[in-house]
Design a protein around this motif. Structure first.
Motif, mmCIF file in Angstrom:
data_model
loop_
_atom_site.group_PDB
_atom_site.id
_atom_site.type_symbol
_atom_site.label_atom_id
_atom_site.label_comp_id
_atom_site.label_asym_id
_atom_site.label_seq_id
_atom_site.Cartn_x
_atom_site.Cartn_y
_atom_site.Cartn_z
ATOM 1 N N TRP A 1 -10.465 0.940 -2.677
ATOM 2 C CA TRP A 1 -9.740 -0.277 -2.609
ATOM 3 C C TRP A 1 -9.397 -0.900 -3.895
ATOM 4 N N PHE A 2 -10.376 -0.810 -4.904
ATOM 5 C CA PHE A 2 -10.404 -1.666 -6.104
ATOM 6 C C PHE A 2 -9.883 -0.501 -7.411
ATOM 7 N N TYR A 3 -10.419 0.839 -7.350
ATOM 8 C CA TYR A 3 -10.414 1.747 -8.466
ATOM 9 C C TYR A 3 -9.088 2.619 -8.289
ATOM 10 N N SER A 4 -8.382 2.688 -7.168
ATOM 11 C CA SER A 4 -7.463 3.643 -6.780
ATOM 12 C C SER A 4 -6.026 2.921 -6.251
ATOM 13 N N THR A 5 -5.061 3.803 -6.136
ATOM 14 C CA THR A 5 -3.990 3.203 -5.038
ATOM 15 C C THR A 5 -3.898 3.978 -3.897
ATOM 16 N N HIS A 6 -4.980 4.632 -3.563
ATOM 17 C CA HIS A 6 -5.117 5.503 -2.281
ATOM 18 C C HIS A 6 -4.758 4.330 -0.795
ATOM 19 N N ALA A 7 -4.000 4.947 0.126
ATOM 20 C CA ALA A 7 -3.876 4.239 1.344
ATOM 21 C C ALA A 7 -4.741 4.841 2.302
ATOM 22 N N ASN A 8 -4.645 4.090 3.514
ATOM 23 C CA ASN A 8 -5.343 4.374 4.830
ATOM 24 C C ASN A 8 -4.219 4.751 5.798
ATOM 25 N N ASP A 9 -4.629 6.010 6.292
ATOM 26 C CA ASP A 9 -3.730 6.640 7.375
ATOM 27 C C ASP A 9 -4.680 7.281 8.267
ATOM 28 N N MET B 1 0.890 -1.089 -0.002
ATOM 29 C CA MET B 1 -0.054 0.079 -0.214
ATOM 30 C C MET B 1 0.866 1.231 -0.067
ATOM 31 N N LYS B 2 2.277 1.042 0.392
ATOM 32 C CA LYS B 2 3.121 2.188 0.254
ATOM 33 C C LYS B 2 3.910 2.459 -0.982
ATOM 34 N N ASP B 3 3.612 1.366 -1.779
ATOM 35 C CA ASP B 3 4.521 1.304 -2.851
ATOM 36 C C ASP B 3 3.902 2.169 -4.074
ATOM 37 N N THR B 4 4.844 3.159 -4.401
ATOM 38 C CA THR B 4 4.356 4.129 -5.561
ATOM 39 C C THR B 4 4.439 3.602 -6.731
ATOM 40 N N ALA B 5 4.965 2.149 -7.104
ATOM 41 C CA ALA B 5 4.643 1.659 -8.201
ATOM 42 C C ALA B 5 3.519 0.761 -8.460
ATOM 43 N N GLN B 6 2.565 0.747 -7.504
ATOM 44 C CA GLN B 6 1.175 -0.004 -7.658
ATOM 45 C C GLN B 6 0.410 0.734 -8.532
ATOM 46 N N VAL B 7 -0.402 -0.249 -9.232
ATOM 47 C CA VAL B 7 -1.451 0.188 -10.094
ATOM 48 C C VAL B 7 -3.052 -0.284 -9.364
ATOM 49 N N PRO B 8 -3.964 0.342 -9.682
ATOM 50 C CA PRO B 8 -5.114 -0.003 -9.275
ATOM 51 C C PRO B 8 -5.378 -1.681 -9.650
ATOM 52 N N ILE B 9 -6.206 -2.124 -8.565
ATOM 53 C CA ILE B 9 -6.616 -3.427 -8.764
ATOM 54 C C ILE B 9 -7.496 -3.601 -10.087
ATOM 55 N N MET B 10 -8.314 -2.632 -10.338
ATOM 56 C CA MET B 10 -8.944 -2.837 -11.737
ATOM 57 C C MET B 10 -8.120 -2.299 -12.854
ATOM 58 N N THR B 11 -7.004 -3.037 -12.733
ATOM 59 C CA THR B 11 -6.082 -2.794 -14.119
ATOM 60 C C THR B 11 -6.066 -4.356 -14.808
ATOM 61 N N GLU B 12 -6.231 -4.038 -16.280
ATOM 62 C CA GLU B 12 -6.397 -5.435 -17.009
ATOM 63 C C GLU B 12 -5.001 -6.242 -16.688
ATOM 64 N N SER B 13 -5.118 -7.389 -16.743
ATOM 65 C CA SER B 13 -4.016 -8.443 -16.225
ATOM 66 C C SER B 13 -2.859 -8.186 -16.960
ATOM 67 N N ASN B 14 -2.991 -8.258 -18.274
ATOM 68 C CA ASN B 14 -1.634 -7.996 -19.211
ATOM 69 C C ASN B 14 -1.024 -6.699 -18.814
#
Length: 697
Positions: free
Chosen positions: A581-589, A497-510
């Motif tokens: 949780w699914f459409y963004s890469t936001h975190a909880n703080d 959740m802290k990783d700046t390289a993450q993409v939303p879960i709702m990203t196509e697999s490939n």
């Protein structure tokens, strides 16, 4: 009278001389830039990403009154050549057009073409680094593997049985077959193909493969025949290329498969064996019948019987094993002379969906995999039957098979390929045993998602891998209380959740280029555990999840169907959760910004409700809104657990002041004490000196 009712009554009477701690003025949204303020930026707004409901997919998340899906039946005859290490096959495909559309051509998936050196997957692989491991050097020193299909015949077959060479267009891993006449709604088309391919070694591209173990070669055969692509109401033809990461989207249908292999081989596969008298000895048939009466595994082929003459029917020449399967979306199989084979039977309680019928549980493995596999495999498969049956639906198929070989973890209807084996001396660590337990539960668990609830894996990894990892977590905990599950607990996903390289879960697999496992498996699993245990509660979540699973059995759900089904079944608008949780890469703080108290009689003129009035200022310092849990410690060392709904953030998504009466001073506050909300900065979760004793709810 509750504090809420008291505040309302005082407001009506005009007696609130002092403004409330939380301002009722301008709306405070997390996304509050000047430009964004001109539109509704509330995290709680309706989820605009969902497609409009229609007659095929309803607003409740259920299949609509005009939902449809195609059906494809297969008759396949194939031969395993252990000298050439090749599969040669012929198939007859009957395509049922249940759509409202007229089709002029059919598309097929040719996944074996990923092993062609000129495939798009191989050509798009980045260059090697400046150093390679010895194993990589050895692999590169070998001749490139010449994989992929040789298609020797593609023909259409008329209703009168006339065969005609079909016009075809090959596009890497998909094949278009033009039909001689348009296929109208409600009609069927028949296509026949002959093909051949070399079996890759060592789990190349992570799927079917061969491996040479101490006793000889074993073969795990998957994605092995041209399979019809899915035509649906969302994509039309789903023809995304197979690049190795996004997995499968397949049609349900019936299979009749005959597999010709060397006489000394043992075979198992998707479906029911139709000719056991021809391919098993009388002793083996008797052992299997007895094994299915008990949950304790029994050897059908014992270790000391492997490759002995008595373990195979008398005679010479190859044997043909015939399997049939109904309403499955794929077919896979294994073959080897090296297999030890154990089996057991499992029953759900009578009166359930299966009416107490026996589910056959099989495990096949070389002697190299002992003593670990005989201890774990069948038992872990039975655990999967229990947990997944309780949380989703009872296993609908007649059997489940787990097989050891070069593919560490892969799933197909009724059959799973799993890794983890002991050292050559037969010893193994607790970690290796746990690895086998976990991979078995996970791969066998895929029989539920996506083999029955058949989502589009080629696009949405999380709909099968994430949901399956969520259920795997509970199966592991059922196996052993406190099992060290990798995926599921929220605290395990904090690093990602802290990783700046993450993409939303709702990203196509490939298109997920980094942290694929965290994105498709771990984060959705942690989110669903959080939703179940912290947001909705077990009973609300379980009822909604089971409704989703059961309404989409043997159908093709899309992400919106999942989100809407859980909203519908739980009686909650969870747009804020799906968005965050699914459409963004936001975190909880969540942070405890301040704690203040005053004498209660100075506020309300009495101590009847408590001697002190306490205000805890909570801040939301990241992009997610979630419920709040906190432990409040009092001067006598007692601890009270406070649970606040997500609605505390509706007036102000950045700040909330929680007030309550108490007889003692507050000496400590901890937000998210169970680490159940994946809070990314715990340095601001604590105020004062909280106690460590168990809280009073």
């Amino acid at each position: 009278m509750s504090d809420l009712r008291l505040r309302a009554a005082l407001a009506v009477a005009g007696l609130l001389a002092v403004a409330p701690a939380t301002s009722l003025g301008a709306q405070q949204w997390l996304d509050s830039t000047a430009k964004a303020e001109r539109t509704n930026r509330s995290v709680f707004r309706a989820l605009e990403e969902l497609p409009p409901a229609n007659q095929a997919r309803s607003a409740s998340g259920a299949p609509g009154p005009r939902y449809w899906q195609q059906r494809v039946d297969y008759v396949i005859r194939a031969t395993l050549d252990t000298v050439q290490q090749a599969i040669t096959g012929s198939e007859r495909v009957t395509y049922h057009n249940n759509s409202p559309d007229t089709l002029r051509f059919l598309w097929f998936q040719l996944d074996q073409n990923i092993d062609d050196p000129q495939s798009r997957a191989n050509l798009s692989t980045p260059a090697f680094g400046t150093r390679l491991s010895p194993a990589a050097q050895r692999a590169l020193a070998a001749e490139p593997f010449q994989g992929g299909y040789t298609l020797s015949r593609v023909q259409t077959v008329s209703a009168a049985g006339v065969k005609r060479d079909a016009k075809r267009v090959l596009n890497n891993t998909v094949l278009r077959v033009d039909l001689p006449t348009p296929l109208a709604p409600g009609k069927t088309a028949v296509v026949e193909m002959d093909w051949r391919f070399l079996v890759p070694e060592g789990g190349q591209n992570g799927r079917g493969a061969k491996e040479k173990v101490k006793d000889g070669w074993l073969y795990e055969i998957a994605q092995w025949f041209p399979r019809a692509s899915v035509y649906d109401d969302v994509n039309g033809w789903q023809t995304d290329q197979f690049l190795g990461q996004g997995e499968f989207y397949l049609n349900f249908g019936n299979y009749d498969v005959s597999l010709t292999v060397p006489r000394d081989h043992i075979v198992n596969a998707t479906g029911t064996l139709r000719n056991p008298e021809a391919v098993m000895t009388a002793t083996q048939r008797a052992r299997l019948a007895k094994a299915l009466t008990d949950t304790v595994p029994t050897f059908i082929v014992a270790p000391n019987e492997v490759m002995t003459a008595a373990s195979r029917p008398a005679g010479t020449g190859p044997l043909t094993w015939r399997f049939t399967a109904e309403n499955v979306r794929d077919f896979a199989w294994v073959s080897s002379k090296t297999y030890v084979w154990d089996a057991a039977g499992f029953r759900y309680a009578r009166g359930g969906a299966t009416n107490g019928r026996v589910v056959e549980i099989h495990s096949l493995y070389p002697r190299d995999a002992m003593p670990l596999w005989d201890k774990v495999s069948t038992r872990a498969t039975i655990q999967t039957m229990k947990t997944y049956g309780r949380m989703a639906f009872e296993y609908p198929y007649p059997k489940a098979v787990n097989v050891h070989g070069p593919v560490f973890g892969m799933e197909y209807p009724m059959i799973a390929f799993c890794g983890a084996r002991p050292s050559p001396d037969g010893t193994y660590s607790d970690a290796t045993e746990k690895a086998l337990i976990s991979v078995t539960i996970h791969e066998v668990g895929h029989n539920w998602f996506p083999m029955v609830v058949a989502s589009d894996e080629r696009k949405w990894t999380w709909m099968d891998e994430g949901i399956n990892s969520f259920l795997q977590y509970y199966a592991e905990q059922d196996w052993q209380r406190g099992y060290p599950s990798r995926r599921g607990p929220a605290k395990n996903i904090v690093g990602y959740m802290k990783d700046t390289a993450q993409v939303p879960i709702m990203t196509e697999s490939n298109d997920i280029q980094a942290n694929f496992g965290n994105n498709g498996y771990s984060k959705p699993a942690a989110g669903l555990v959080m939703l179940r245990e912290k947001v909705l509660g077990d009973s609300l979540f379980d009822a909604a999840f089971q409704e989703y699973a059961q309404r989409w059995m043997f159908k093709h759900p899309q992400p919106g169907d999942f989100f809407r089904s859980l909203d519908d079944g739980a009686g909650e608008n969870l747009s804020y959760f799906w968005r965050g949780w699914f459409y963004s890469t936001h975190a909880n703080d969540q942070a405890v910004a301040d704690v203040q108290s005053q004498a209660a009689d100075s506020l309300v003129g009495t101590t009847a409700r408590g001697k002190r009035y306490v205000r805890v200022t909570l801040e939301n310092r990241a992009g997610l809104v979630l419920p709040v849990e906190m432990d409040v410690t009092f001067a006598d060392g007692s601890v009270k657990r406070v649970k606040l709904p997500v609605d505390v953030w509706r007036r102000n998504e950045k700040r909330f002041v929680y007030g309550f009466f108490a007889d003692q001073e507050v000496t400590g506050v901890v937000v998210d004490p169970d680490e159940g909300f994946a809070d990314v900065d715990r340095s601001n979760n604590t105020w004062g000196k909280p106690a460590t004793r168990k809280p009073i709810s």
